[in-house]
Design an enzyme around this catalytic site. Structure first.
Site, PDB file in Angstrom:
ATOM      1  N   GLU A   1      40.500  51.901 -37.705  1.00 43.79           N
ATOM      2  CA  GLU A   1      40.715  52.916 -36.688  1.00 43.79           C
ATOM      3  C   GLU A   1      42.176  53.386 -36.749  1.00 43.79           C
ATOM      4  O   GLU A   1      42.834  53.653 -35.790  1.00 43.79           O
ATOM      5  CB  GLU A   1      40.059  52.859 -35.301  1.00 43.79           C
TER       6      GLU A   1
HETATM    7  C1  LIG Z   1      38.022  45.711 -42.839  1.00 34.03           C
HETATM    8  C2  LIG Z   1      37.862  47.130 -42.327  1.00 34.03           C
HETATM    9  C3  LIG Z   1      36.837  47.806 -41.875  1.00 34.03           C
HETATM   10  C4  LIG Z   1      36.590  49.353 -41.900  1.00 34.03           C
HETATM   11  N1  LIG Z   1      35.716  49.906 -41.435  1.00 34.03           N
HETATM   12  C5  LIG Z   1      35.628  51.397 -41.575  1.00 34.03           C
HETATM   13  C6  LIG Z   1      34.300  51.985 -41.337  1.00 34.03           C
HETATM   14  O1  LIG Z   1      33.285  51.313 -41.091  1.00 34.03           O
HETATM   15  N2  LIG Z   1      34.306  53.243 -41.419  1.00 34.03           N
HETATM   16  C7  LIG Z   1      35.452  53.978 -41.808  1.00 34.03           C
HETATM   17  O2  LIG Z   1      35.470  55.224 -41.906  1.00 34.03           O
HETATM   18  N3  LIG Z   1      36.641  53.318 -42.197  1.00 34.03           N
HETATM   19  C8  LIG Z   1      36.816  52.141 -41.876  1.00 34.03           C
HETATM   20  N4  LIG Z   1      37.867  51.386 -42.299  1.00 34.03           N
HETATM   21  C9  LIG Z   1      39.235  52.015 -42.674  1.00 34.03           C
HETATM   22  C10 LIG Z   1      40.156  52.019 -41.588  1.00 34.03           C
HETATM   23  O3  LIG Z   1      39.885  52.827 -40.575  1.00 34.03           O
HETATM   24  C11 LIG Z   1      41.562  52.498 -42.361  1.00 34.03           C
HETATM   25  O4  LIG Z   1      41.804  51.612 -43.129  1.00 34.03           O
HETATM   26  C12 LIG Z   1      42.693  52.788 -41.601  1.00 34.03           C
HETATM   27  O5  LIG Z   1      42.324  54.200 -40.607  1.00 34.03           O
HETATM   28  C13 LIG Z   1      43.882  53.018 -42.441  1.00 34.03           C
HETATM   29  O6  LIG Z   1      43.825  53.743 -43.368  1.00 34.03           O
HETATM   30  P1  LIG Z   1      44.329  53.002 -44.958  1.00 34.03           P
HETATM   31  O7  LIG Z   1      43.870  51.639 -45.018  1.00 34.03           O
HETATM   32  O8  LIG Z   1      44.189  53.773 -45.941  1.00 34.03           O
HETATM   33  O9  LIG Z   1      45.973  53.023 -44.560  1.00 34.03           O
HETATM   34  P2  LIG Z   1      46.953  54.271 -44.909  1.00 34.03           P
HETATM   35  O10 LIG Z   1      46.567  55.490 -44.312  1.00 34.03           O
HETATM   36  O11 LIG Z   1      47.392  54.062 -46.381  1.00 34.03           O
HETATM   37  O12 LIG Z   1      48.267  53.467 -43.948  1.00 34.03           O
HETATM   38  C14 LIG Z   1      48.921  52.336 -44.281  1.00 34.03           C
HETATM   39  C15 LIG Z   1      50.089  52.288 -43.067  1.00 34.03           C
HETATM   40  O13 LIG Z   1      50.917  53.312 -43.003  1.00 34.03           O
HETATM   41  C16 LIG Z   1      50.865  53.654 -41.461  1.00 34.03           C
HETATM   42  N5  LIG Z   1      51.025  55.329 -41.391  1.00 34.03           N
HETATM   43  C17 LIG Z   1      50.175  56.076 -42.020  1.00 34.03           C
HETATM   44  N6  LIG Z   1      50.494  57.267 -41.464  1.00 34.03           N
HETATM   45  C18 LIG Z   1      51.529  57.169 -40.652  1.00 34.03           C
HETATM   46  C19 LIG Z   1      52.276  57.767 -39.850  1.00 34.03           C
HETATM   47  N7  LIG Z   1      52.312  59.118 -39.685  1.00 34.03           N
HETATM   48  N8  LIG Z   1      53.326  57.226 -38.921  1.00 34.03           N
HETATM   49  C20 LIG Z   1      53.316  55.921 -38.777  1.00 34.03           C
HETATM   50  N9  LIG Z   1      52.834  54.949 -39.592  1.00 34.03           N
HETATM   51  C21 LIG Z   1      51.711  55.339 -40.611  1.00 34.03           C
HETATM   52  C22 LIG Z   1      49.306  53.294 -41.023  1.00 34.03           C
HETATM   53  O14 LIG Z   1      49.488  52.807 -39.590  1.00 34.03           O
HETATM   54  C23 LIG Z   1      49.435  51.973 -41.851  1.00 34.03           C
HETATM   55  O15 LIG Z   1      49.952  50.806 -41.124  1.00 34.03           O
HETATM   56  C24 LIG Z   1      37.836  49.960 -42.355  1.00 34.03           C
HETATM   57  C25 LIG Z   1      39.206  49.556 -42.688  1.00 34.03           C
HETATM   58  C26 LIG Z   1      38.962  48.122 -42.920  1.00 34.03           C
HETATM   59  C27 LIG Z   1      40.290  47.337 -43.556  1.00 34.03           C
END
Ligand SMILES: Cc1cc2nc3c(=O)[nH]c(=O)nc-3n(C[C@H](O)[C@H](O)[C@H](O)COP(=O)(O)OP(=O)(O)OC[C@H]3O[C@@H](n4cnc5c(N)ncnc54)[C@H](O)[C@@H]3O)c2cc1C
Length: 766
Positions: free
Chosen positions: A456
């Site tokens: 999330e």
């Molecule tokens: C185990 C697991 C289960 C999951 N389950 C689901 C699911 O059931 N359904 C679903 O839809 N998704 C799911 N997710 C997805 C999860 O919600 C996303 O991984 C998460 O929202 C972050 O996206 P990303 O991993 O692509 O990181 P990125 O978007 O690439 O972000 C990387 C980092 O940059 C930071 N960042 C990004 N933008 C900003 C900003 N503007 N300001 C400050 N910091 C920022 C983020 O906080 C993070 O620390 C799951 C993820 C995992 C790892």
């Protein structure tokens, strides 16, 4: 000169009192300037901002919280049926779970556990009874997830997802009657396994930017031609339960290029339920999230044709997907991840605390060393703070609140606190925490810490964008109304509205300025608050810091305007202030809900002192970053004329809190209440529990031997080696000798670390 100043003041007063003059000379220039600098907001941003409602967070934003609103909230309670579920099916499920078997050998839950989960409707806790679900309160939901999380994160995540962010939540809020009648009973019985598919390779934190599309067209569906529907193409990843899902709650962007539905081409984000056996749907392989056993993986669809009534709520809900998701995520976020975090925190507190009592080095239990005491105190105090926030937030949810900002505070603060507590636990465990195996009760928890933090939207984003970004608009008494007025296309109406709100806002600012200064001069004592001799000072400091927060938030908004959106170091610090004020409020309420017990005072004191100090430090840190240097220094001096009122937790509390975890007592039981506890000597946490009890039972007898050793009556060396001599010399009797022997045996078992054949480890690698 004096005459000139008086004349100027008279002129300003006249302007303020005569509305048309005020509007023309003062309001209009401000209105025009702010209208230009108003940040543009996309539809998705607006819908995210408008999700849920506000509650205690809005009170903190006023700078003058009305404590009766918090104190009138009834404590969260479980019904008899919910209690029976916890001591029945949940207890049995926990007994069935073997985390090492799940995470190392199977990398999945055993078939009988899956069956048990389905049979007892664990996935239908939020589904009403008339649809075949359990219809539990939010508090009961939280208790169930917390207990399972203290046993197996894999099982907790498996149960958590369908109840917090699966299709059931969306169906209940937005589904058509036909969809509810079809899906909800099947979801409750586990005949359908749901997954929620939002994230993709190109759209993670910025999920609204997803490239997944649905195009409205005519197609062939189940042999029928010319069916009006949607042709979908998507690619998703990280989807929990995805690999075993039978139905996907899929988010995509809907387009109507041929105007088959109406005028609008770009309809917006939409959510539909897609059975995973639909032609064109591909459920990929599995991701492997940090050695855990829960199901998670990618999925995609190529030219998947679905009828319009697969949209949740049918065609009329087309384009409403983002609002749906934001509304549903907001409440789910307040329950599941906080429950998981508190479950882990309580478990580590209880077991690493016990381990610090069992494990001796330099002839003393680890917990007797001041360095370890500090760590134990931090663990106990933080767990109390976390559990208080969980209890109070669940109580608010059960009363019908849907506080979006508070849900983000809970997700951020509780998952971060869990990270710190598990790290502390790992330090106490030393090598026994690091070497993985069936006896290690903490290693897998340590590995899985980032999962709760990342899902999330990782915490960096939750902290810097969501809490203050959303809070400043939703919780502030005037900002949202000002923004609405500024964006009103009818200029003259907009000016009238803006004028009314702006001057109230200025009055609000000035009142807080006066209050803040008076509170500062009176060392917070002028704040009228509830509380008794133990709690009143905390209430007073909290009220004072809330005034300081409201003022500083206003000042930041005034000096930065729309730019504040990008100043994440400022918004992050303000988010911390708001978070700690919320956590501290919950702590006071929780303490009172539990009967204001004297034994729990050290916990309350540590938690309040810690959170108030953190709130104060974050507020002070904000001043260093604000752009208008002189006014911000003046504001800071005005709020803190006599220096900083809040100090870090007192040193005297360290020993008291450490003792609470190192001994058997009711405060320890209350602090760790609701987790799975067992006394099976062959279980990784059961053997710690057994050893802890045995060590206490033998404590007095063991002390006699230590004294005799010090006096030179008995030889030096391990206690077990002098038992026979002690018996012969009548230092202890046979009963006491048996207690010591048993304690030593249990201790030896409790500190054992697993080792493996090289071949066994190779199988894992394969
Ligand atoms: C185990 C697991 C289960 C999951 N389950 C689901 C699911 O059931 N359904 C679903 O839809 N998704 C799911 N997710 C997805 C999860 O919600 C996303 O991984 C998460 O929202 C972050 O996206 P990303 O991993 O692509 O990181 P990125 O978007 O690439 O972000 C990387 C980092 O940059 C930071 N960042 C990004 N933008 C900003 C900003 N503007 N300001 C400050 N910091 C920022 C983020 O906080 C993070 O620390 C799951 C993820 C995992 C790892």
């Amino acid at each position: 000169m004096t005459e000139f100043i008086l004349l100027l003041m008279f002129f300003v007063l006249l302007c303020l009192l005569i509305a048309p003059v005020r509007r023309k000379l003062l309001t209009r220039p401000i209105f025009n300037r702010m209208r230009k600098s108003l940040p543009t907001m996309s539809q998705t941003e607006r819908e995210a901002l408008e999700a849920g409602n506000t509650w205690w967070d809005a009170e903190l934003f006023t700078g003058k919280p009305d404590w009766s609103k918090l104190n009138d909230l009834p404590a969260a309670r479980l019904s008899k049926r919910e209690q029976n579920f916890l001591i029945g099916p949940v207890e049995t499920l926990c007994t069935m779970l073997d985390d090492w078997d799940i995470t190392h050998k199977r990398r999945d839950l055993p078939a009988e556990v899956w069956d048990f989960i389905k049979q007892h409707k664990f996935c239908g806790m939020i589904i009403p009874k008339n649809y075949g679900g359990l219809q539990f309160s939010d508090y009961a939901h939280s208790q169930v997830v917390m207990k399972i999380a203290s046993r197996s994160t894999t099982a907790a995540v498996t149960v958590m997802v369908p109840n917090s962010l699966g299709p059931a939540k969306l169906l209940l809020a937005y589904g058509s009657e036909q969809q509810k009648n079809h899906y909800l009973p099947r979801l409750a019985d586990g005949l359908e396994i749901p997954a929620f598919a939002l994230t993709g390779p190109q759209a993670g934190s910025d999920a609204g930017a997803m490239p997944d599309t649905g195009v409205i067209c005519y197609g062939t569906f189940q042999g029928k031609e010319q069916v009006l529907g949607i042709r979908l193409n998507w690619e998703k990843r990280y989807i929990t339960l995805g690999p075993v899902a039978t139905v996907l709650g899929l988010a995509f962007k809907l387009y109507d290029p041929d105007h088959l539905l109406g005028e609008t081409e770009d309809i917006g984000i939409t959510v539909a339920l897609i059975p995973t056996d639909t032609p064109g749907v591909s459920i990929g392989k599995r991701h492997f999230p940090l050695d855990s056993g829960f199901q998670n993986g990618p999925n995609w669809g190529k030219d998947v044709f679905i009828p319009m009534d697969w949209i949740i709520g049918g065609a009329e809900q087309a384009g409403q997907g983002w609002k749906m998701l934001m509304q549903c995520l907001a409440t789910g976020r307040a329950i599941s991840l906080p429950a998981l975090s508190v479950g882990a925190a309580k478990f580590v507190c209880r077991n690493s605390g016990a381990y610090a009592r069992i494990r001796t080095q330099f002839n003393l239990p680890l917990g007797a060393f001041e360095g370890i005491e500090e760590v134990l105190a931090r663990m106990a105090g933080t767990t109390y703070l976390m559990d208080a926030a969980r209890h109070i937030t669940c109580a608010a949810l059960d009363e019908g609140q849907k506080p979006a900002v508070i849900s983000a505070i809970l997700k951020y603060q509780l998952t971060e606190s869990m990270r710190r507590i598990i790290n502390d636990g790992m330090d106490i465990q030393g090598g026994s925490g690091i070497c993985l195996g069936p006896s290690n009760f903490i290693g897998r928890l340590y590995q899985i810490i980032p999962v709760g933090i990342t899902v999330e939207g990782a915490n960096i984003l939750t902290r810097t964008m969501m809490i203050f970004g959303q809070g400043s608009v939703r919780c502030h008494p005037y900002i949202q109304r000002e923004m609405q007025a500024l964006s009103n296309n009818d200029q003259s109406r907009a000016l009238l509205e803006f004028d009314t709100v702006l001057w109230r806002h200025i009055g609000f600012f000035l009142k807080n300025l006066t209050r803040g200064f008076c509170f500062g001069l009176g060392a917070s004592r002028l704040a009228k608050t509830p509380g008794n001799k133990h709690t009143r000072r905390y209430y007073q400091h909290l009220t004072r810091l809330s005034t300081g927060f409201a003022l500083t938030a206003d000042f930041a908004l005034l000096s930065l305007g729309g730019q504040l959106k990008r100043k994440e170091r400022i918004s992050g610090r303000l988010a911390d202030v708001l978070s700690y004020l919320y956590l501290c409020s919950c702590t006071l309420k929780h303490y009172e809900n539990q009967g204001s017990l004297t034994d729990d005072l050290p916990l309350l004191q540590w938690a309040c002192q810690y959170s108030l100090y953190r709130a104060q430090q974050s507020l002070l840190a904000t001043f260093r970053l604000l752009p208008l240097r002189l006014p911000s220094i003046l504001l800071r001096s005005l709020l803190f004329p006599l220096g900083k009122p809040c100090k870090p937790p007192q040193d005297r509390l360290v020993g008291q809190l450490a003792k609470l975890l190192l001994q058997e007592n009711e405060s320890r039981n209350r602090l760790t209440a609701g987790i799975y506890i067992n006394e099976n000597p062959n279980d990784p946490s059961g053997r710690i529990e057994c050893a802890f009890k045995a060590v206490h039972a033998a404590a007095e007898a063991s002390q006699k031997l230590s004294v005799a050793q010090k006096q030179g009556i008995l030889a030096k060396g391990p206690i077990i080696s002098v038992i026979n001599d002690a018996l012969e010399l009548n230092i202890i009797n046979q009963f006491e000798a048996d207690l010591i022997t048993q304690a030593e045996q249990y201790k030896t078992e409790a500190i054992k670390v697993d080792d493996f054949d090289a071949a066994e480890l190779r199988i894992t690698d394969a």
